[in-house]
Motif scaffolding. Sequence first.
Motif, PDB file in Angstrom:
ATOM      1  N   ILE A 197     -51.010  39.350  18.532  1.00 50.44           N
ATOM      2  CA  ILE A 197     -51.301  40.789  18.683  1.00 50.44           C
ATOM      3  C   ILE A 197     -50.465  41.226  19.387  1.00 50.44           C
ATOM      4  O   ILE A 197     -49.804  40.697  20.451  1.00 50.44           O
ATOM      5  N   PHE A 198     -50.255  42.732  19.792  1.00 49.01           N
ATOM      6  CA  PHE A 198     -49.498  43.238  20.656  1.00 49.01           C
ATOM      7  C   PHE A 198     -50.195  44.222  21.634  1.00 49.01           C
ATOM      8  O   PHE A 198     -49.389  44.958  22.548  1.00 49.01           O
ATOM      9  N   SER A 199     -51.572  44.335  21.806  1.00 46.63           N
ATOM     10  CA  SER A 199     -52.166  45.164  22.847  1.00 46.63           C
ATOM     11  C   SER A 199     -53.522  44.469  22.737  1.00 46.63           C
ATOM     12  O   SER A 199     -54.000  43.842  21.997  1.00 46.63           O
ATOM     13  N   ASP A 200     -54.317  44.605  23.868  1.00 39.32           N
ATOM     14  CA  ASP A 200     -55.827  44.134  24.034  1.00 39.32           C
ATOM     15  C   ASP A 200     -56.491  44.974  23.148  1.00 39.32           C
ATOM     16  O   ASP A 200     -57.418  44.669  22.709  1.00 39.32           O
ATOM     17  N   GLU A 201     -56.157  46.384  22.835  1.00 36.62           N
ATOM     18  CA  GLU A 201     -56.954  47.249  22.003  1.00 36.62           C
ATOM     19  C   GLU A 201     -57.027  46.527  20.643  1.00 36.62           C
ATOM     20  O   GLU A 201     -57.950  46.465  19.716  1.00 36.62           O
ATOM     21  N   GLU A 202     -55.782  46.108  20.060  1.00 35.93           N
ATOM     22  CA  GLU A 202     -55.603  45.365  18.692  1.00 35.93           C
ATOM     23  C   GLU A 202     -56.563  44.482  18.765  1.00 35.93           C
ATOM     24  O   GLU A 202     -57.373  43.817  17.762  1.00 35.93           O
ATOM     25  N   THR A 224     -53.094  35.554  20.469  1.00 40.81           N
ATOM     26  CA  THR A 224     -52.113  35.484  21.364  1.00 40.81           C
ATOM     27  C   THR A 224     -51.604  36.818  21.679  1.00 40.81           C
ATOM     28  O   THR A 224     -51.047  37.654  20.835  1.00 40.81           O
ATOM     29  N   LEU A 225     -51.586  37.434  22.976  1.00 35.05           N
ATOM     30  CA  LEU A 225     -51.236  38.632  23.275  1.00 35.05           C
ATOM     31  C   LEU A 225     -49.784  38.627  23.593  1.00 35.05           C
ATOM     32  O   LEU A 225     -49.290  37.865  24.430  1.00 35.05           O
ATOM     33  N   VAL A 226     -48.847  39.259  22.902  1.00 34.71           N
ATOM     34  CA  VAL A 226     -47.378  39.343  23.208  1.00 34.71           C
ATOM     35  C   VAL A 226     -46.980  41.083  23.765  1.00 34.71           C
ATOM     36  O   VAL A 226     -47.302  41.872  22.931  1.00 34.71           O
ATOM     37  N   ASP A 227     -46.399  40.907  25.003  1.00 33.37           N
ATOM     38  CA  ASP A 227     -46.133  42.065  25.511  1.00 33.37           C
ATOM     39  C   ASP A 227     -44.706  42.709  24.912  1.00 33.37           C
ATOM     40  O   ASP A 227     -43.799  41.991  24.761  1.00 33.37           O
ATOM     41  N   PRO A 228     -44.774  43.799  23.915  1.00 29.07           N
ATOM     42  CA  PRO A 228     -43.710  44.311  23.420  1.00 29.07           C
ATOM     43  C   PRO A 228     -42.522  44.453  24.208  1.00 29.07           C
ATOM     44  O   PRO A 228     -41.288  44.394  23.521  1.00 29.07           O
ATOM     45  N   ALA A 229     -42.441  45.050  25.303  1.00 22.81           N
ATOM     46  CA  ALA A 229     -41.552  45.016  26.000  1.00 22.81           C
ATOM     47  C   ALA A 229     -40.677  43.739  26.646  1.00 22.81           C
ATOM     48  O   ALA A 229     -39.545  43.798  26.555  1.00 22.81           O
ATOM     49  N   SER A 230     -41.500  42.923  27.200  1.00 28.99           N
ATOM     50  CA  SER A 230     -40.931  41.731  27.798  1.00 28.99           C
ATOM     51  C   SER A 230     -40.882  40.649  26.829  1.00 28.99           C
ATOM     52  O   SER A 230     -40.074  39.429  26.976  1.00 28.99           O
ATOM     53  N   GLY A 231     -41.718  40.571  25.867  1.00 30.05           N
ATOM     54  CA  GLY A 231     -41.810  39.298  24.898  1.00 30.05           C
ATOM     55  C   GLY A 231     -42.720  38.424  25.635  1.00 30.05           C
ATOM     56  O   GLY A 231     -42.700  37.203  25.126  1.00 30.05           O
ATOM     57  N   ALA A 233     -45.725  35.987  26.115  1.00 34.95           N
ATOM     58  CA  ALA A 233     -47.120  35.783  25.555  1.00 34.95           C
ATOM     59  C   ALA A 233     -47.962  35.293  26.439  1.00 34.95           C
ATOM     60  O   ALA A 233     -48.000  34.815  27.422  1.00 34.95           O
ATOM     61  N   PHE A 234     -49.339  36.121  26.197  1.00 35.28           N
ATOM     62  CA  PHE A 234     -50.516  35.775  26.872  1.00 35.28           C
ATOM     63  C   PHE A 234     -51.487  35.134  25.963  1.00 35.28           C
ATOM     64  O   PHE A 234     -52.384  35.839  25.256  1.00 35.28           O
TER      65      PHE A 234
END
Length: 237
Positions: A197-202, A224-231, A233-234
Amino acid sequence: MVSTLKVDSLMSRNTISVLPTTTVADAARIMLANRISGLPVLDEHGRLVGIVTEGDLLRRAELGTAGEHGGWLRAFLMPATAAAEYVATHSRHVSGVMSHHPVFVTPETELSEVAMLMLRKHFKRLPVLKDGALVGMISRSDFLRVLARKLIETAEPCSDAAIGDFIRTELRHAPWAPRSGIKIDVKNKVVNVEGTIFSDEERQAVLVIAENAPGVKTVQDHLTLVDPASGIAFPAA
C-alpha cells in the motif's frame, strides 16, 4: 444498510412540543426533564411555527452571556437587528427565542440525507412533517441507537472461503484500494493481509474492510507501506 433506510423507520413518534406562549423557564425544564436538546413549537392549530433548542438559550441576560449587542453604534446603525437580539436574550416566552422557519424532513426522507444535513448544518434534532403536520422528531441519538444495535449483532457463521470472497469483493469496489498486490488468506476465520500500500490511510482502510467481514475473529497486518516519492518500503511492525 442504514443509508437505505427512511426516517419513518427511526423517528420518535411520541413528540413533546410547546406553544409560542410557553415560558422559557418551562421550555428549559421540559428539555432537562426529558433529556432532549430541542422542542418543536406548534401554534394553536398544531402547525409547526418554530423550534427552540439549547443553542437558542445559550445567550441569556440571566446567565450574563447576552453581550452588548454591538453597543450604541450598532443600535444606531441597525436598530431592528439590535432590538431582535435584545428580544432573543431577554424574552420570557418561547416566541421570542425560537428559531423561525425550521428545517424539517419527511417520513420518506432517506437517513443518509438526514445524516448529511445534520453534519452540514450542525443540527441535533429535526422535526418530521407529513402533509404539513408534525408526526415525529429524529435526532442524532436515534442514529446512535441503530449503530449500537448493528455493531453488536451476531454475524451468521461464515466459511473461510466466504470471508475471503467478501473482503476481495469489497476491495474491488473501493475506489481508493490498490488495483493489485493485496493478498487475502483466511484460516480458521483469522485473516492474513499481505501486499503493498502507499499510505497509512490505505492500510487502515484495508484492515477495516477485513475486520468488518462477517465471521472474522481477528486480522493480521502484514502489509508493506511504500513511500511513493522515495520508493522506500516500510514493512508492518
